[in-house]
Structure formats: structure tokens, C-alpha cells
Design a protein around this motif. Structure first.
Motif, PDB file in Angstrom:
ATOM      1  N   LYS A   7      10.084   7.823   6.400  1.00 25.61           N
ATOM      2  CA  LYS A   7       8.655   7.833   6.096  1.00 25.61           C
ATOM      3  C   LYS A   7       8.297   6.617   5.230  1.00 25.61           C
ATOM      4  N   VAL A   8       7.333   5.825   5.685  1.00 24.37           N
ATOM      5  CA  VAL A   8       6.836   4.673   4.925  1.00 24.37           C
ATOM      6  C   VAL A   8       5.545   5.083   4.228  1.00 24.37           C
ATOM      7  N   ALA A   9       5.557   5.047   2.898  1.00 27.19           N
ATOM      8  CA  ALA A   9       4.382   5.426   2.120  1.00 27.19           C
ATOM      9  C   ALA A   9       3.768   4.256   1.361  1.00 27.19           C
ATOM     10  N   LEU A  10       4.487   3.127   1.290  1.00 21.58           N
ATOM     11  CA  LEU A  10       3.982   1.991   0.512  1.00 21.58           C
ATOM     12  C   LEU A  10       4.476   0.675   1.101  1.00 21.58           C
ATOM     13  N   VAL A  11       3.558  -0.290   1.163  1.00 24.36           N
ATOM     14  CA  VAL A  11       3.893  -1.664   1.533  1.00 24.36           C
ATOM     15  C   VAL A  11       3.333  -2.573   0.448  1.00 24.36           C
ATOM     16  N   ARG A  12       4.175  -3.462  -0.070  1.00 26.82           N
ATOM     17  CA  ARG A  12       3.731  -4.436  -1.068  1.00 26.82           C
ATOM     18  C   ARG A  12       3.814  -5.838  -0.468  1.00 26.82           C
ATOM     19  N   LEU A  54       8.391  -0.227   2.374  1.00 24.16           N
ATOM     20  CA  LEU A  54       9.249   0.700   1.632  1.00 24.16           C
ATOM     21  C   LEU A  54       9.252   2.076   2.278  1.00 24.16           C
ATOM     22  N   GLY A  55      10.369   2.389   2.937  1.00 24.57           N
ATOM     23  CA  GLY A  55      10.547   3.706   3.530  1.00 24.57           C
ATOM     24  C   GLY A  55      11.405   4.586   2.632  1.00 24.57           C
TER      25      GLY A  55
END
Length: 409
Positions: A170-175, A313-314
Motif C-alpha cells: 500500500k502506497v500512502a505517501l509520495v515525496r 513510499l509503500g
């Protein structure tokens, strides 16, 4: 659209739509704007098989001369009138690498005349302009490619493959980041061969200033605004359109998340303060509550320690990607990864994956009628996101996208 009349943009009967071209049919190109980016596009376009530069258009004499020398077709016409360039006989496709505030009039007119369009990012400056471009492209059934090269980059292509495989969980954030600086202020671009000094021959006699400001405020000749237009809101969308759009679109290419539900931006002039009104720092957050996903972007022009990078970020793994690498890291919370000391589980090797370049993809799609990698629907998503970020900055609050009425609220 400021002082470019709607009658000029939306009237004028157009010829029949350009038929699909076979591999042996010659495609004629009009290159509009041949400065630091435009001359690169010209050179790449003429490398495509059976593709010929037929018209070169710019407002600066030296740009025209340089581009004419670079063009393999020594019979290419040189003009300062963009409308004549687009309507010239033998022109099938138009490359637009002008300041952003000219993108909409040029792209719309090209579509009306059934010319296919390659336009640099960001697509345009305002939501009404974006809607008008989309309508013109779709109504006239022409192909538009937006100049986000990550869509044709092997590392981003591999990153999309990894994400689709499910390895990240599960990907909840991308920076995303773009931090850059040097000894001179950012966006001090003058010519392709002299980026930090005003050319001595750049004068009111060699630059058609009247045409430059025909779609903006009428002000006296200003060589700084001509070359460094990115530094003023009137001509572009600042960091949002010039840099953030690259990183956001690269993530959209990988994850396909589309227009965010909300956007919030902070920024300001903190270091390079002279001769500009756009911020030199830009920090944005895009929320996708239904997808349980946040995407962030950070940029500064006073330090480049972080550089340019994207981190997806997974829960089970993390992906680091830019145009120089694609690296996969196992989740640090897992015991089996605790002794790897930050070493990637996988790092893509140069040459591991071959992808045709962005301009070749556009030309190929003109021939085949297929959708290019960053076509009008993706371009629409990009520009709405950029404009949301800009509106949030000016309104000093979070803004939301209304997908039913296609409005920012």
C-alpha cells in the motif's frame, strides 16, 4: 486571454483534418520559440525519420539565426509572426517552446488549423485557457503532446512497472523534491549558449518587443523580462508550472492518481528577492482521501543538498526515482532488512530498458493516430494541479477541485 481577441482565436474555418501519415510520408514542422529549450526540440525533431523543419519562428534575431543554422533544411522559412508560422503551407505539426503566457493562443490556433501540437510545460496559466485548449484539441481531433519527458524516460517507465507489480504494498505517501542553486539567481536564462549574461546584441532593434507583450501588459522594452520571463507571474506560474509540474506529472505517470481532491501551498521570496515577483521557495501538498494518498513537493533556490528526487513510499518497500536512477528498497521495519544499511534491493542499470524519446513518441503518434504518452487528458490533469497550487498560494488556504463543475473552490 488578455488582448488576443476571441474572434481571432476561435473563428476562421480550418482545413480538413490531417490524415494519418505512413512511415515514408514527410512531416513538416513549425518550431515556435527557439531559445534555450526550443532549439533542443528543433534538433530532436529533425532527427525523427522523414521529419523536416519548414518554419522557424522567434522574436529575437539571434535565436532565428542560430536555429536556421541548426536546421538541416536550409530552405526553412524564418518568421517573427507566429500566426503565419502556424498557417504556413507544408506545416503539419507545431512545436511550441515560448513563454507560458503564449501557449494557449498558439495551441488553440494550431488545433483550429488541424495542426498537431507539441507544447512545453506547463500547458498554460489559467483554468479558462486550459478548458479552451482541451476543447480545441478534442473538437479538431488533433494530437497534443505535453513536454514532460519523464513519460519517455526508462527509469520512470521501470518505476511504473515496479509499482504495478505490487512490490511496494500500500502506497500512502509520495515525496518529491527539486532543490537547486548556483552562484547566480535561478532562471537567469538568456540564450542556449550563454545562460547567465545578457547578450550584447539583445536590443529593442533585434527583439520584437511589441509582439512579445501583445498578450500581456504594455510596458517599455525590458530585456530582463524577455529572457527571464519565468520570474514574473504575468508570464508564467513560477515554480509550480516550471518545476513542480515535472515531479507531479512523473508521479501521475507512475501511479495514475489524476487531479488531487485538495491542494495547499506555502512559499515566498526568501533568498533571491530582486528582479522577480514569483517565490523562490514552494511547498505543496496534494491530497487524495479516496485513494488514501498524499503527495508532497518541496523546492528551494538557495540550497541544492536534496537535489531532484521522488520517493514513493509503500508499506512493504520504497522506490526512489529520477531521470538518473530507479532504486527499490525493502521496508526498514522488516527484520530481514535491518542489516542492509540503506543499500537498495534493486537498482536499475543504464541500458536495461529502452524507450523511444518523447519527441519521437509524438511524431510516431502523428503517423499512427495513437494517443501519445502525455496527451491532452494527461495535460489537463497536469495544468489543473498546477493552477490549484497557485490559487492555494494566493488565497492562503487549502483549495478543492470540483470535478462536476470543473472549478477550483
Amino acid at each position: 486571454m488578455n488582448k488576443i481577441s476571441r474572434r481571432r482565436l476561435f473563428s476562421a474555418a480550418a482545413p480538413a483534418i490531417l490524415a494519418q501519415r505512413g512511415p515514408n510520408d514527410r512531416i513538416g514542422v513549425a518550431s515556435i520559440g527557439v531559445g534555450t529549450r526550443g532549439i533542443y526540440l528543433l534538433e530532436r525533431a529533425q532527427e525523427c525519420p522523414n521529419t523536416e523543419i519548414r518554419v522557424i519562428c522567434d522574436l529575437y534575431d539571434s535565436n532565428l539565426k542560430r536555429a536556421a543554422n541548426a536546421a538541416r533544411n536550409k530552405q526553412a522559412q524564418t518568421l517573427k509572426d507566429w500566426e503565419k508560422a502556424i498557417s504556413s503551407p507544408g506545416v503539419d505539426v507545431v512545436f511550441i517552446a515560448t513563454p507560458d503566457f503564449w501557449h494557449a493562443p498558439m495551441a488553440i490556433r494550431a488545433a483550429e488549423l488541424k495542426k498537431h501540437i507539441y507544447v512545453e510545460k506547463a500547458l498554460c496559466r489559467t483554468l479558462p485557457e486550459a478548458k479552451a485548449i482541451r476543447k480545441a484539441v478534442k473538437d479538431n481531433k488533433v494530437i497534443l503532446q505535453l513536454g514532460h519527458n519523464q513519460n519517455s524516460d526508462p527509469y520512470y517507465t521501470k518505476a511504473r512497472e515496479i509499482c504495478r507489480s505490487g512490490q511496494l504494498g500500500k502506497v500512502a505517501l509520495v515525496r518529491t523534491y527539486i532543490d537547486r542553486t548556483s552562484q547566480w539567481p535561478e532562471w537567469q536564462f538568456y540564450t542556449a549558449y550563454n545562460i547567465n549574461q545578457t547578450p550584447q546584441d539583445a536590443t529593442a532593434q533585434t527583439i520584437d518587443w511589441k509582439r512579445f507583450v501583445a498578450n500581456a501588459s504594455e510596458i517599455p522594452f525590458d530585456v530582463e523580462r524577455f529572457f527571464r520571463w519565468r520570474c514574473w507571474w504575468e508570464y508564467g506560474t513560477g515554480i509550480a508550472g516550471d518545476l513542480m509540474s515535472h515531479q507531479w506529472d512523473g508521479v501521475n505517470m507512475i501511479l495514475g492518481m489524476g487531479i488531487p481532491e485538495t491542494a495547499q501551498t506555502m512559499g515566498g521570496l526568501y533568498f533571491w528577492k530582486q528582479d522577480r515577483d514569483v517565490p523562490d521557495q514552494w511547498h505543496a501538498m496534494f491530497e487524495y482521501p479516496k485513494k488514501e494518498l498524499n503527495i508532497t513537493f518541496a523546492c528551494t533556490f538557495h540550497n541544492r543538498h536534496q537535489g531532484t528526487n521522488t520517493y514513493i513510499l509503500g508499506r512493504d518497500a520504497s522506490l526512489e526515482v529520477n531521470t538518473g536512477w530507479c532504486r527499490l528498497y525493502g521496508a526498514e521495519w522488516k527484520p530481514e532488512n535491518s542489516k542492509k544499511a540503506g543499500a537498495p534491493d534493486y537498482e536499475m542499470k543504464r541500458g536495461e530498458l529502452e524507450v523511444s524519446n518523447h519527441i519521437r513518441n509524438f511524431i510516431d503518434c502523428v503517423r499512427s493516430g495513437e494517443t501519445p504518452r502525455c496527451g491532452i487528458d494527461r495535460a489537463w490533469e497536469e495544468v489543473v494541479t498546477v493552477i490549484m497550487s497557485v490559487e492555494s498560494y494566493f488565497k492562503e488556504r487549502k483549495v478543492k477541485w470540483d470535478p462536476v463543475n470543473e472549478q477550483i473552490v
